[in-house]
Design a protein around this motif. Structure first.
Motif, mmCIF file in Angstrom:
data_model
loop_
_atom_site.group_PDB
_atom_site.id
_atom_site.type_symbol
_atom_site.label_atom_id
_atom_site.label_comp_id
_atom_site.label_asym_id
_atom_site.label_seq_id
_atom_site.Cartn_x
_atom_site.Cartn_y
_atom_site.Cartn_z
ATOM 1 N N LEU A 39 -13.851 66.494 53.376
ATOM 2 C CA LEU A 39 -14.700 65.479 52.882
ATOM 3 C C LEU A 39 -14.530 65.245 51.425
ATOM 4 O O LEU A 39 -14.488 64.037 50.688
ATOM 5 N N GLU A 40 -14.628 66.353 50.567
ATOM 6 C CA GLU A 40 -14.306 66.125 49.236
ATOM 7 C C GLU A 40 -13.035 65.557 48.986
ATOM 8 O O GLU A 40 -12.822 64.616 47.946
ATOM 9 N N GLN A 87 -13.110 73.463 38.356
ATOM 10 C CA GLN A 87 -12.626 73.710 39.777
ATOM 11 C C GLN A 87 -11.104 74.044 39.698
ATOM 12 O O GLN A 87 -10.725 74.512 40.409
ATOM 13 N N ARG A 100 -13.027 61.774 49.698
ATOM 14 C CA ARG A 100 -13.704 60.873 48.539
ATOM 15 C C ARG A 100 -12.960 60.845 47.293
ATOM 16 O O ARG A 100 -12.892 59.939 46.655
ATOM 17 N N SER A 149 -17.151 75.156 58.533
ATOM 18 C CA SER A 149 -17.950 74.686 57.705
ATOM 19 C C SER A 149 -17.388 74.239 56.407
ATOM 20 O O SER A 149 -17.516 73.024 55.564
ATOM 21 N N ARG A 150 -16.624 75.292 55.677
ATOM 22 C CA ARG A 150 -16.087 74.951 54.346
ATOM 23 C C ARG A 150 -14.663 74.026 54.642
ATOM 24 O O ARG A 150 -14.554 73.400 53.730
ATOM 25 N N VAL A 156 -14.572 71.569 56.763
ATOM 26 C CA VAL A 156 -15.083 70.161 56.734
ATOM 27 C C VAL A 156 -15.345 69.768 55.362
ATOM 28 O O VAL A 156 -15.214 68.586 55.088
ATOM 29 N N ASP A 157 -16.233 70.508 54.740
ATOM 30 C CA ASP A 157 -16.760 70.333 53.283
ATOM 31 C C ASP A 157 -15.582 69.878 52.402
ATOM 32 O O ASP A 157 -15.611 68.825 51.545
ATOM 33 N N ALA A 158 -14.401 70.699 52.440
ATOM 34 C CA ALA A 158 -13.202 70.502 51.841
ATOM 35 C C ALA A 158 -12.473 69.294 52.033
ATOM 36 O O ALA A 158 -11.853 68.446 51.141
ATOM 37 N N ARG A 170 -15.751 79.362 58.323
ATOM 38 C CA ARG A 170 -14.686 78.675 57.789
ATOM 39 C C ARG A 170 -14.631 77.231 58.422
ATOM 40 O O ARG A 170 -14.015 76.308 57.550
#
Length: 313
Positions: free
Chosen positions: A119-120, A179, A123, A112-113, A115-117, A110
Motif C-alpha cells: 500500500l505504501e 526510512q 501510494r 500484514s507487513r 500488505v502495508d508495504a 508477514r
C-alpha cells in the motif's frame, strides 16, 4: 475556405478516433499530434493534452495489473503455509501447541507487513503519499540514522563506519529520508556475513549531496543491477545471512528519492560487496570547494555487551 475547413476538421477527427479507441479498451490509442501539425492552434493543443491523459491512463492501468500479479505471487506462499499448518492441526497431524501457533502468527504478521508495504509503495508511485518537506542538514540526519543502527551492527558482528560533510542542506522529508537510510543499512546487515564491514559516506558532488552506503557482502550479480529497485526483487536468498525481507524496501527507497528529485543507483565494489549511491539536489550549493567528510563518532558497544545482546541461532 476548404483549406481552413480541412485544417479544422482533421485534428477533430483524430481526437474523436483516439477517444473512441481508448473507450473501447485500446490503451495505446493516441492522436500523435505535434505543435506544428495542422498549423497549430487550440485544437492541436487539445489533441496533445489528450495524448498526455491517455499516457497517464495507460501507466495507471499497467501499474494496477502489475500490482495485482505481484500481490498474487507474493501472498501465495504465506497463505499456503498458514493453510497447511491450520489443516494439519485440525486433522491431528500436528499438535495445537505454542510452536505451531507461533508459525501461524509469524506468517500472519508477514502478510500484514507485506500488505502495508505494498500500500505504501502504491501510494508513492501514484504520488498520493504526503511529504513534509523542509530544509535540513543531510549530514546530521545520516549521522543520527547511523547511530540508531549501531547496536544492530554490533549484535550481528559487523563493523560500521561513517563520515559526513557538514552544511549539506537539502529540501526533504526527514522521516522519509531516515526510512531510506534504514532500508539501505538493513540491507547491508542482511547480506553481509559476520565479521564484514559497512561504510556510510556523505559528501557533495557538484550541486548535489551524495550518500554512499557500501558493504562487503555477497554483492549483486551484474545483470541484476538494473532490477535491484524492482518490486519483490531479492538478492540470492541462499547466501543471505538472514531471511524474511519483503523485496519492497529498495522499490520504496527509489520512489522516496524520486520524490526528492534525486537518483539512486547500485554499483559493484571491485573488492566485493555493493555500494548504493543516493544523490539529492542541494538547496544552496557551495560556491567554493565542498568541506571534506569527517568521521562520525559511534557509541560502539563493548565486546562483552555485544555478545550478551547478539541473537543466538
Amino acid at each position: 475556405g476548404m483549406i481552413f475547413s480541412e485544417r479544422l476538421t482533421r485534428p477533430i477527427e483524430a481526437i474523436t478516433r483516439a477517444a473512441a479507441a481508448l473507450m473501447g479498451g485500446d490503451l495505446g490509442a493516441r492522436t500523435g499530434m505535434k505543435p506544428t501539425d495542422h498549423g497549430g492552434g487550440e485544437i492541436v493543443e487539445l489533441g496533445m493534452v489528450f495524448d498526455e491523459m491517455a499516457e497517464a491512463i495507460e501507466k495507471d492501468r499497467l501499474l494496477e495489473r502489475r500490482l495485482t500479479s505481484d500481490m498474487a505471487h507474493e501472498l501465495r506462499t504465506p497463505l499456503m503455509a498458514i493453510q497447511a499448518t491450520v489443516e494439519a492441526m485440525q486433522d491431528g497431524a500436528l499438535p495445537v501447541d505454542e510452536y505451531n501457533l507461533a508459525t501461524v502468527s509469524d506468517e500472519t504478521g508477514r502478510l500484514s507487513r507485506l500488505v502495508d508495504a505494498i500500500l505504501e509503495l502504491t501510494r508513492l508511485e501514484r504520488g498520493t503519499l504526503a511529504f513534509d518537506m523542509i530544509d535540513l542538514d543531510l549530514g546530521d540526519l545520516v549521522t543520527g540514522s547511523v547511530q540508531m543502527h549501531e547496536a544492530l551492527f554490533d549484535m550481528t558482528g559487523l563493523t560500521l563506519r561513517a563520515a559526513t560533510a557538514p552544511g549539506l542542506i537539502v529540501h526533504g522529508d526527514p522521516d522519509r529520508l531516515r526510512q531510506v537510510m534504514g532500508n539501505l543499512l538493513s540491507n547491508a546487515v542482511r547480506y553481509t556475513e559476520e565479521g564484514g564491514e559497512a561504510e556510510v559516506l556523505v559528501y557533495c558532488d557538484g550541486a548535489n549531496a551524495r550518500i554512499d552506503v557500501s558493504d562487503t557482502g555477497i554483492g549483486i550479480n551484474e545483470e541484476d543491477l538494473e532490477r535491484a529497485f524492482s518490486r519483490f526483487w531479492r538478492a540470492d536468498s541462499a547466501r543471505a545471512r538472514t531471511a524474511g525481507g519483503l523485496g519492497i524496501g529498495l522499490s520504496v527507497t527509489k520512489e522516496i528519492i524520486d520524490r526528492h528529485n534525486g537518483s539512486i543507483s547500485a554499483h559493484l565494489r571491485p573488492e566485493g560487496g555493493t555500494t548504493f549511491s543516493v544523490s539529492i539536489p542541494m538547496v544552496d550549493p557551495p560556491a567554493e570547494q565542498c568541506p571534506p567528510p569527517k568521521r562520525v563518532g559511534l557509541r560502539s558497544l563493548t565486546r562483552d555487551a555485544a555478545e550478551r545482546v547478539r541473537p543466538r541461532n
